[in-house]
Scaffold this motif. Structure first.
Motif, PDB file in Angstrom:
ATOM      1  N   GLN A 317       0.929  -1.580  -0.276  1.00 44.22           N
ATOM      2  CA  GLN A 317      -0.062  -0.218   0.056  1.00 44.22           C
ATOM      3  C   GLN A 317       0.507   1.187   0.199  1.00 44.22           C
ATOM      4  O   GLN A 317       0.931   2.353   0.202  1.00 44.22           O
ATOM      5  CB  GLN A 317      -0.580  -0.007   1.316  1.00 44.22           C
ATOM      6  N   GLY A 318       2.777   1.095  -0.141  1.00 47.13           N
ATOM      7  CA  GLY A 318       3.212   2.377  -0.707  1.00 47.13           C
ATOM      8  C   GLY A 318       4.231   2.360   0.894  1.00 47.13           C
ATOM      9  O   GLY A 318       4.284   3.478   0.904  1.00 47.13           O
ATOM     10  N   GLY A 319       3.840   1.518   1.700  1.00 39.91           N
ATOM     11  CA  GLY A 319       4.846   2.103   2.608  1.00 39.91           C
ATOM     12  C   GLY A 319       6.274   1.836   3.008  1.00 39.91           C
ATOM     13  O   GLY A 319       6.604   0.651   1.558  1.00 39.91           O
ATOM     14  N   SER A 320       6.558   1.848   3.278  1.00 39.38           N
ATOM     15  CA  SER A 320       8.967   1.451   3.137  1.00 39.38           C
ATOM     16  C   SER A 320       8.583  -0.153   2.397  1.00 39.38           C
ATOM     17  O   SER A 320       8.160  -0.520   4.006  1.00 39.38           O
ATOM     18  CB  SER A 320       9.385   1.615   4.235  1.00 39.38           C
ATOM     19  N   PRO A 321       9.537  -0.968   2.039  1.00 46.65           N
ATOM     20  CA  PRO A 321       9.222  -2.192   2.457  1.00 46.65           C
ATOM     21  C   PRO A 321       9.473  -2.451   3.482  1.00 46.65           C
ATOM     22  O   PRO A 321      10.400  -2.290   3.835  1.00 46.65           O
ATOM     23  CB  PRO A 321      10.818  -2.031   0.986  1.00 46.65           C
ATOM     24  N   MET A 322       9.088  -3.818   3.725  1.00 52.48           N
ATOM     25  CA  MET A 322       9.804  -4.910   4.542  1.00 52.48           C
ATOM     26  C   MET A 322      10.855  -5.878   4.414  1.00 52.48           C
ATOM     27  O   MET A 322      10.874  -6.182   3.076  1.00 52.48           O
ATOM     28  CB  MET A 322       8.510  -5.766   5.497  1.00 52.48           C
ATOM     29  N   SER A 323      11.321  -5.837   5.148  1.00 49.58           N
ATOM     30  CA  SER A 323      12.287  -7.331   5.021  1.00 49.58           C
ATOM     31  C   SER A 323      12.491  -8.377   6.298  1.00 49.58           C
ATOM     32  O   SER A 323      11.954  -8.087   7.004  1.00 49.58           O
ATOM     33  CB  SER A 323      13.776  -7.085   4.546  1.00 49.58           C
ATOM     34  N   VAL A 324      12.601  -9.765   5.751  1.00 50.79           N
ATOM     35  CA  VAL A 324      13.185 -10.586   6.690  1.00 50.79           C
ATOM     36  C   VAL A 324      14.074 -11.197   6.594  1.00 50.79           C
ATOM     37  O   VAL A 324      14.873 -11.304   5.703  1.00 50.79           O
ATOM     38  CB  VAL A 324      11.668 -11.456   6.701  1.00 50.79           C
ATOM     39  N   VAL A 325      14.827 -12.302   8.049  1.00 51.91           N
ATOM     40  CA  VAL A 325      16.218 -12.261   8.562  1.00 51.91           C
ATOM     41  C   VAL A 325      15.611 -13.763   8.782  1.00 51.91           C
ATOM     42  O   VAL A 325      14.643 -13.981   9.175  1.00 51.91           O
ATOM     43  CB  VAL A 325      16.591 -11.707   9.498  1.00 51.91           C
ATOM     44  N   SER A 326      16.257 -14.947   7.961  1.00 55.63           N
ATOM     45  CA  SER A 326      16.212 -16.080   8.271  1.00 55.63           C
ATOM     46  C   SER A 326      16.904 -17.069   9.605  1.00 55.63           C
ATOM     47  O   SER A 326      18.213 -16.575   8.617  1.00 55.63           O
ATOM     48  CB  SER A 326      15.710 -16.974   6.714  1.00 55.63           C
ATOM     49  N   ALA A 327      16.777 -17.469  10.450  1.00 56.43           N
ATOM     50  CA  ALA A 327      18.200 -17.561  10.940  1.00 56.43           C
ATOM     51  C   ALA A 327      18.135 -19.066  11.726  1.00 56.43           C
ATOM     52  O   ALA A 327      16.878 -19.372  11.708  1.00 56.43           O
ATOM     53  CB  ALA A 327      18.319 -16.418  11.768  1.00 56.43           C
ATOM     54  N   ASP A 328      18.777 -19.468  11.105  1.00 48.85           N
ATOM     55  CA  ASP A 328      18.574 -20.919  11.712  1.00 48.85           C
ATOM     56  C   ASP A 328      20.503 -21.693  11.849  1.00 48.85           C
ATOM     57  O   ASP A 328      21.349 -20.806  12.123  1.00 48.85           O
ATOM     58  CB  ASP A 328      18.495 -21.292   9.989  1.00 48.85           C
ATOM     59  N   ILE A 329      19.774 -22.051  13.845  1.00 45.55           N
ATOM     60  CA  ILE A 329      21.308 -22.295  14.171  1.00 45.55           C
ATOM     61  C   ILE A 329      22.054 -23.389  13.781  1.00 45.55           C
ATOM     62  O   ILE A 329      21.707 -24.151  13.407  1.00 45.55           O
ATOM     63  CB  ILE A 329      20.898 -22.472  15.434  1.00 45.55           C
ATOM     64  N   ASP A 330      23.726 -23.239  13.527  1.00 49.41           N
ATOM     65  CA  ASP A 330      24.781 -23.979  12.885  1.00 49.41           C
ATOM     66  C   ASP A 330      25.134 -24.961  13.939  1.00 49.41           C
ATOM     67  O   ASP A 330      25.173 -25.451  14.865  1.00 49.41           O
ATOM     68  CB  ASP A 330      25.397 -23.465  12.714  1.00 49.41           C
ATOM     69  N   HIS A 331      24.801 -26.046  13.325  1.00 47.14           N
ATOM     70  CA  HIS A 331      24.963 -27.765  13.669  1.00 47.14           C
ATOM     71  C   HIS A 331      24.510 -27.992  15.073  1.00 47.14           C
ATOM     72  O   HIS A 331      24.228 -28.739  15.942  1.00 47.14           O
ATOM     73  CB  HIS A 331      26.314 -28.382  13.948  1.00 47.14           C
ATOM     74  N   PHE A 332      22.815 -27.447  14.891  1.00 46.41           N
ATOM     75  CA  PHE A 332      21.802 -27.626  16.270  1.00 46.41           C
ATOM     76  C   PHE A 332      21.982 -29.624  16.511  1.00 46.41           C
ATOM     77  O   PHE A 332      21.599 -29.896  17.812  1.00 46.41           O
ATOM     78  CB  PHE A 332      20.817 -26.510  16.337  1.00 46.41           C
ATOM     79  N   LYS A 333      21.456 -29.872  15.544  1.00 53.28           N
ATOM     80  CA  LYS A 333      21.961 -31.845  15.864  1.00 53.28           C
ATOM     81  C   LYS A 333      22.411 -32.031  16.774  1.00 53.28           C
ATOM     82  O   LYS A 333      22.490 -32.249  17.541  1.00 53.28           O
ATOM     83  CB  LYS A 333      21.143 -32.079  14.746  1.00 53.28           C
ATOM     84  N   ALA A 334      23.077 -31.526  16.440  1.00 49.15           N
ATOM     85  CA  ALA A 334      24.918 -32.500  17.072  1.00 49.15           C
ATOM     86  C   ALA A 334      24.946 -31.438  18.453  1.00 49.15           C
ATOM     87  O   ALA A 334      25.370 -32.761  19.015  1.00 49.15           O
ATOM     88  CB  ALA A 334      26.464 -31.663  16.654  1.00 49.15           C
TER      89      ALA A 334
END
Ligand SMILES: [Mg+2]
Length: 456
Positions: A317-334
Motif C-alpha cells: 500500500q505504499g509503505g516502506s518495504p519490509m525485510s525478513v531475516v531467516s536464521a538457523d543455528i549451525d549444527h544444532f542437531k549435534a
C-alpha cells in the motif's frame, strides 16, 4: 482495582471538575486538552476508561473516538462520550463512532459513577481473560467470524408489566434485527428456547413485581448468569437503580425510552458480552490459538504468518518495504545428540534472548519451529536488514552458551542467516520466505556463521 481514567476536554474548568469528582472516588486521572493529545496519552498510558468531550476545536470527539477504535493499540479501551447536545441523534452518533457509552453534560454524578462502575467490572473480566489467554493478543484483534458474531441480532427478554411499554420497545428492536420475547412468551416456550439470552430488559418503575428480586435472580441463575441486564427506570427512581447496579445490572436507560438510545445500548451491551464470551472461548482453546512459542517466548508460526501478511499489505500500500531475516543455528542437531535435549532447549532459549536484545522494538521475532528463527523487519531496507542480521550473528558467536548450570559447561554456537526484502506488488509472503531460505542455504554452503542475501 482503581482504574486510571483519561479525561479529554478542551476547557480547563471542565477537566478540573471531572478530575475532582473522579479522584474523590479514588480513581487515577489522566488529562488531555485536545484530540491529538488524547490519542497520544491513550496509546502510551493505556488508561482503563476514556471520558471524551464531543465539542472540541480541531479534532472533535467523534473523530477522536473513531481513531481510538481504529487503532489496535487502543481499540479495547472503553470510551464514554460527554455531550452537551441533548438531541438523541447526536448522542447516538457517538455510539456509531464506536463509543461504548455516553453521558449528557452537565454530567450527573450518579449516572457518571454508574457507567464507570459498569465499565470497570467489564474491564476486569476482559482483562483477566486477555491475560489468561497466554498468547499476548494484546491488540484484542478479532477474526472476521468473531466480528460478525459481535454484530449479530440479540435475543432479548423484556420484563415489564405494562403492555404498552412492551409494544413501544418491541417494534424498534425487532426492526433492528433482534428477537424479542416477553416473560410470558418465554415461560410458554422455555422448552423451545435453544439460543441463549443476550439481554434482559428489566423495567424498574411502576411494576407489580419486585424488580430487584428479579435482577438478583437473573444474576445468580445458571442459564442467565452471564446475561446483560439493562434496567429501565424513571429518573426519579435513582435509589432503586443504584441498588440494581449493585446487584449486577449492566446498564441503565431512562424512561420514557427513546428508541434510538435503546437500540444503541442493546448493541453495545451485546457486543461487550459477546466479546467477553469470545475471549472466554479463546482461553478454553488455549494453546491452539496461542501466538507465542512456549519454550522461548517468541512468536510462533501462526503469528508469523499473520504478521507477514499484514506487513506485506502495508508495503504494497505504499509503505516502506519490509525485510525478513531467516536464521538457523549451525549444527544444532549435534548439540541435541551430544548433550541431550535439555541442553538443546537451553541453547534455544539463550539464542532467543540474544536475538531479542539485538533487534529494534518494532521487529517481530518468531520461532516457526525447531532451530529456525525468523525476524520480520517492518519498514526496513535490505541493507539495513543485513546490518541487523550481522549484529545478531556477532551477538551469538561473541560468547559461548552455557548448557548446564550445575557444571557451568559451555559450548560455542554460531548462526547462519539469509535476508530477503519486499520487491514490489506481486511479491508474496511465500516468495519472500523462499528467497530468505535460499540466502540462508548460500550462507550455510559458504561455511556457516555468516549472513547472505540474494537478489529476487
Ligand atoms: Mg468542549
Amino acid at each position: 482495582m482503581s482504574a486510571r481514567i483519561l479525561v479529554v476536554d478542551d476547557i480547563l474548568a471542565n477537566r478540573r471538575l471531572m478530575q475532582a469528582k473522579l479522584e474523590a472516588k479514588y480513581y487515577t486521572v489522566l488529562l488531555a486538552e485536545n484530540g491529538v493529545q488524547a490519542l497520544q496519552v491513550a496509546e502510551t498510558e493505556q488508561p482503563e476508561i476514556i471520558l471524551l468531550d464531543v465539542m472540541m476545536p480541531g479534532m472533535d470527539g467523534y473523530e477522536v473516538c473513531r481513531r481510538l477504535k481504529g487503532n489496535p493499540a487502543t481499540s479495547h479501551i472503553p470510551i464514554v462520550m460527554l455531550t452537551a447536545l441533548s438531541e438523541a441523534s447526536d448522542r447516538i452518533r457517538g455510539l456509531e463512532a464506536g463509543a461504548d457509552d455516553f453521558l449528557t453534560k452537565p454530567v450527573d454524578d450518579f449516572a457518571l459513577m454508574a457507567r464507570i462502575g459498569a465499565l470497570n467490572r467489564y474491564n476486569a473480566v476482559a482483562l483477566e481473560l486477555r491475560k489468561r489467554e497466554a498468547s499476548g493478543v494484546k491488540s484484542g484483534a478479532l477474526s472476521e467470524d468473531e466480528n460478525e458474531a459481535l454484530e449479530r441480532g440479540a435475543n432479548i427478554l423484556v420484563v415489564d408489566t405494562n403492555p404498552r411499554t412492551i409494544r413501544e420497545i418491541r417494534y424498534p428492536l425487532e426492526a433492528a434485527g433482534h428477537s424479542v420475547l416477553t416473560l410470558e412468551e418465554a415461560e410458554g416456550r422455555s422448552a423451545l428456547m435453544t439460543d441463549p439470552l443476550d439481554i434482559v430488559l428489566l423495567a424498574l418503575s411502576d411494576q407489580a413485581y419486585d424488580p430487584l428480586r428479579l435482577c438478583a435472580h437473573f444474576r445468580t441463575t445458571g442459564s442467565t448468569r452471564s446475561v446483560s441486564i439493562i434496567v429501565m427506570a424513571h429518573d426519579r427512581d435513582r435509589e432503586i437503580v443504584a441498588k440494581a447496579l449493585d446487584l449486577g445490572a449492566t446498564d441503565v436507560i431512562s424512561t420514557p425510552v427513546i428508541p434510538e438510545e435503546l437500540i444503541a445500548r442493546v448493541a453495545t451491551q451485546t457486543r461487550r458480552a459477546r466479546y467477553v464470551e469470545i475471549l472466554r472461548q479463546r482461553v478454553d482453546k488455549g494453546l491452539e490459538l496461542s501466538v507465542v512459542d512456549q519454550l522461548t517466548g517468541l512468536y510462533n508460526r501462526r503469528y508469523m504468518n499473520n504478521q507477514m501478511a499484514l506487513w506485506l499489505r502495508r508495503s504494497a500500500q505504499g509503505g516502506s518495504p519490509m525485510s525478513v531475516v531467516s536464521a538457523d543455528i549451525d549444527h544444532f542437531k549435534a548439540v541435541n545428540d551430544m548433550y541431550g535435549h535439555e541442553a538443546g532447549d537451553r541453547v534455544l532459549q539463550e539464542f532467543a534472548n540474544r536475538i531479542m536484545v539485538n533487534v529494534r522494538p518494532k521487529d517481530i521475532v518468531c520461532r516457526p519451529g525447531g532451530e529456525e528463527f525468523l525476524v520480520i523487519m517492518p519498514e526496513t531496507s535490505g541493507d539495513l536488514a543485513c546490518t541487523a542480521a550481522e549484529r545478531i550473528r556477532r551477538a551469538i558467536a561473541a560468547e559461548p552458551f552455557e548448557i548446564d548450570s550445575a557444571s557451568g559447561k559451555e559450548i560455542d554456537i554460531t548462526v547462519s542467516a539469509g535476508v530477503a526484502t519486499y520487491t514490489g506488488d506481486d511479491d508474496t509472503a511465500a516468495d519472500m520466505l523462499k528467497r530468505a531460505d535460499k540466502a540462508l542455504y548460500v550462507a550455510k554452503s559458504a561455511g556457516r556463521n555468516q549472513v547472505k542475501s540474494v537478489a529476487a
